[in-house]
Design an enzyme around this catalytic site. Sequence first.
Site, PDB file in Angstrom:
ATOM      1  CG  ASN A  82     -10.896   3.254   1.370  1.00 37.66           C
ATOM      2  OD1 ASN A  82     -11.079   4.279   2.041  1.00 37.66           O
ATOM      3  ND2 ASN A  82      -9.875   3.134   0.535  1.00 37.66           N
ATOM      4  CD  GLU A  83      -9.877   6.640  -0.999  1.00 39.51           C
ATOM      5  OE1 GLU A  83      -9.030   6.182  -1.767  1.00 39.51           O
ATOM      6  OE2 GLU A  83      -9.624   7.510  -0.148  1.00 39.51           O
ATOM      7  CD  GLU A 110      -9.199   7.746   3.789  1.00 37.41           C
ATOM      8  OE1 GLU A 110      -8.413   8.278   2.987  1.00 37.41           O
ATOM      9  OE2 GLU A 110      -9.593   6.582   3.697  1.00 37.41           O
ATOM     10  CD1 TRP A 156      -2.742   1.790   1.105  1.00 34.88           C
ATOM     11  CD2 TRP A 156      -3.309  -0.117   0.071  1.00 34.88           C
ATOM     12  NE1 TRP A 156      -3.995   1.957   0.568  1.00 34.88           N
ATOM     13  CE2 TRP A 156      -4.365   0.799  -0.074  1.00 34.88           C
ATOM     14  CE3 TRP A 156      -3.438  -1.373  -0.493  1.00 34.88           C
ATOM     15  CZ2 TRP A 156      -5.540   0.506  -0.762  1.00 34.88           C
ATOM     16  CZ3 TRP A 156      -4.602  -1.678  -1.179  1.00 34.88           C
ATOM     17  CH2 TRP A 156      -5.638  -0.751  -1.308  1.00 34.88           C
ATOM     18  CG  ASP A 157      -0.791   5.240  -0.023  1.00 34.69           C
ATOM     19  OD1 ASP A 157      -1.144   4.635   1.012  1.00 34.69           O
ATOM     20  OD2 ASP A 157      -1.440   6.185  -0.509  1.00 34.69           O
ATOM     21  CD1 TRP A 158      -1.250   4.012   4.011  1.00 33.28           C
ATOM     22  CD2 TRP A 158      -0.765   1.955   4.728  1.00 33.28           C
ATOM     23  NE1 TRP A 158      -2.394   3.242   3.928  1.00 33.28           N
ATOM     24  CE2 TRP A 158      -2.125   1.986   4.372  1.00 33.28           C
ATOM     25  CE3 TRP A 158      -0.229   0.765   5.203  1.00 33.28           C
ATOM     26  CZ2 TRP A 158      -2.966   0.865   4.461  1.00 33.28           C
ATOM     27  CZ3 TRP A 158      -1.053  -0.350   5.304  1.00 33.28           C
ATOM     28  CH2 TRP A 158      -2.415  -0.295   4.934  1.00 33.28           C
TER      29      TRP A 158
HETATM   30  C1  BMA Z   1      -6.817   7.130   1.305  1.00 29.54           C
HETATM   31  C2  BMA Z   1      -6.926   5.781   1.927  1.00 29.54           C
HETATM   32  C3  BMA Z   1      -5.798   4.867   1.662  1.00 29.54           C
HETATM   33  C4  BMA Z   1      -4.520   5.592   1.492  1.00 29.54           C
HETATM   34  C5  BMA Z   1      -4.588   6.990   2.023  1.00 29.54           C
HETATM   35  C6  BMA Z   1      -3.323   7.763   1.839  1.00 29.54           C
HETATM   36  O1  BMA Z   1      -7.219   7.262   0.034  1.00 29.54           O
HETATM   37  O2  BMA Z   1      -8.166   5.213   1.718  1.00 29.54           O
HETATM   38  O3  BMA Z   1      -6.092   4.044   0.580  1.00 29.54           O
HETATM   39  O4  BMA Z   1      -3.510   4.896   2.081  1.00 29.54           O
HETATM   40  O5  BMA Z   1      -5.588   7.676   1.386  1.00 29.54           O
HETATM   41  O6  BMA Z   1      -3.017   7.916   0.486  1.00 29.54           O
END
Ligand code: BMA
Length: 937
Positions: free
Chosen positions: A414-415, A510, A148-150
Amino acid sequence: MVPGSIYTDLLNSGILDDPYYRNNSLNYRWVAYENWTFHLSFQLSDDFLQHHVVQLVLEGVDTVATVSVNGQAVVNTDNMFRRYVVDVKKVLQVGSNKVEVAIESPVVYAKGQASNYPYDVPELCPPLVQQGECSFNFIRKEACSFSWDWGPAFPTSGIWRNISLEAYNSTAIRYVTTETHKKPDESMWTLNGSVYFDVGLQERTVAGQVSIFIPHVFNYTHLITLGPQSSVHNFSVDIPTVSILPWWPNGVGLPTLYDLHVTFTSENGAEDTDMLLHIGFRTVELVQTVLPQSAGRMFYFKINGMRVFMKGSNWIPADSFQERITPSYIHALLQSAVDANMNMLRVWGGGVYESDYFYDLADKLGILLWQDFMFACSLYPTDQSFLTNVQSEITHQIRRLKHHPSIALWAGNNENEEELNHYRGQHVWKQYYKDYVTLNVNVVREIALTEDTSRPFVLSSPSNGLETTLHEGWVSVNPKDPRYGDSHHYNYVADSWDPAVYPVPRFASEYGRQSWCSFETYSMVSVPSDWDMFCNMTRQRNHRDSGNPNLLFEVVRHFILPTSRNITARFIDYIYLTQINQAVGIKTETELYRRSQSCLDTGGLGFTSGALYWQLNDIWQAPTWASIEYGGKWKMLHYFAKIFFNKILVSPYLKDDSVVVYYIDDDIQQNFSSTGETTKLAVNRQQVISPMDNVMRPSGGDAVNQQSVSPVKSPPGLEKTMVLTEEQEEYFSLHNDHDYLDKTLRRSETVKMPESQWKDNSVENSQDKPEITLYIHCFHWNYLKPSYSWNKTFSKPHLPSYEVARMNMTSVLSQCHCEGREHCFLHFSVEQIGRDTATNWLLLSDFTTAVGLQKASLKVTNVTQVDTQTLSITLTTDSIAPFVWLETPTIRGWFSNNGFIMVEPEKVLLFHAWDKHISIAEFYRCLTIKSLMDLYE
Ligand code: BMA
């Protein structure tokens, strides 16, 4: 190891080193490309096998596996989120038996499924920077285990939850579900529930008595006959409201739980089967009523009939290897959420449905959960076998989790709605849209609404909520429309310290920005050559495209880069700056959202009812959005969260040429009528648009109040500020968590501002006696005493968020004899008898241009033991010290305050150690302290 995964097994056998160390996530990629077989031999007695039913119960297999008993395949699994129960009596034998779980490579499987599918279903492969695997959407497995991005790619294989053999003659209870509803006249709670029995596959009936009770509250018994077709027993009990203490979230009330016992006793009394649940009585509503004049819809939670502003963050898996997540680690993380005054966490849809322990603890701590189903950032296949698989998963998870009072809402994904929108207008749109509706509406939503009538459901996060359901055909062109539903907002280019750059949504589920984890955490997985801002390792560790350059860009906007000649020292100082940058940015955004909860602006934005920043915790040691590092250490953001989520907040900001100050108090209720369409309160029209009146403010674009700036008068004569009695002094000390607001500050001479210089709605509107005092101190960066101070008293406002002061900037600067904004900053505190003191500060320029700052000599002059886990620390300074940062690398724990701007010569803090028995000597030995000017030679 069970529960476990192949990586920890290989680690424990000495075949792998720490998978998080340096580049090991790349070195160990081969592991996920292999098939792995787990097996166990065990003995069974004749007595055991005499039972009518013997079942193999697999609570979680990760993921695509053939399970065999004594060489015979008994079940194929393909979903780590399902429970599989198999009758195995016929294949077992007295004496030695063997169970085998042969798991296919998840990566190879997912790739195969994707390439056999008639068309591409994106997200195909992650960005290169993530160093991940492709097609996580084709396997029902923790999505982020493919990277993932983290986080890293560790696509685990294993038996990640319990596996057991169960033998019985009558029945096993597989689920007990409950719902609590209040009768319209509020006199009674109705507890509805279902008990799901398993009698095995044989054609047989089982008679007996089911008893369901909460000690001293009710006792329900019923004679029932169970068979393969009648294995669910529904019950409904009315309980007088007076006999129940409701469950409340953290900060609102106590999260009272009751023990619900369920027992089945077979007809002849020979066998008892039972289950114990801890349930809470509460109602949850998501109000989404229409606002007039196209201003959108409300989007706020009502808990037990009361609007609660949601303060919190987003939860991701706490480790790539679930088996390493101990109860005490979950406890430390969730307790940290509570300690930062959070009342809601969002369990994000790219991870896992968490453990029973997690949900039990959230119940106990009063943390509400926004629970996503496990679908994220992708489109998904919709062939029949995939849909049937998802159907079983959703049904299982709702039945498993439904009784938890902490769960406030189910969200479909999610998204994914956002992801789908990327294909609007393309030839694939029709297909992808159809697939989205098939999976999310016809399967996930349908099951959620059927299985659970006690909580709200939203199709995606972010989404426009009800608006999308009713008027946008399930998919909005802009699922982040701030006038509807919940919103995810990221912007790495705008100045994150400026509140004007943020849109104001109804509910921010978020928003976030990255920072580096501490050197202490990073050094555990790196070597000295990696301790540089610009090296391969720091590049590789950031999995966000442009993550590091963006971070650097944000830091240099606000600070001069550290100047130490030692590369490592410079890197450590840079880490500190990234943490300040993140903390101040999220503070700015969160305070804006809390300020915006009571009103709408002319564009219809406002009535914000939730602020869940991204993200609470980390999966490994890396630069990410988290406020708590892998291992549990609080970043500066988490300390800031403790203050910006505090029940009482004094929140100043710059608006054009004014300093505007808000007072925010969660204990003040803003009531809307049952339709949510009107405020019941007699409030100032300027303050809140009452939707019933259809009154919109005439002009101005501020998300909050629009009020006139009063003419500035020359400074009045000095007056003494409020003098505290000894008792009051003691009260403040006790209730300020020992983080004393400097008494010299409070006692210093402050000037009472003339009414004309304050915009004072609260006093105008109230007959009440003013009871709250606001102090504003203007400091020069080079002087440890305020150059000028003001005070003002006001009565408790009628709204939870209220503008209590507005001062003209030019006059502030001139009264303070401040040569320019770069020379000064403002410090704020509000005090009221019986409540905590809230403090805050407002920067008037960036640190790149600040004038007068001196290197502060920070010293710990005294440390005393408060109890076995707590120390009291006295800290002194000789100059203003921005962002004082205390760390104790070898002792795990947190300070009552950290990252603060020290404006007092002396300050007392507490340190809470997580582990028992803290030694003062060790504390002194490992304590490090720095503040901003230490970065410059
Ligand atoms: C959102 C989350 C994650 C992601 C985060 C940071 O879109 O739902 O998918 O890690 O942003 O980019």
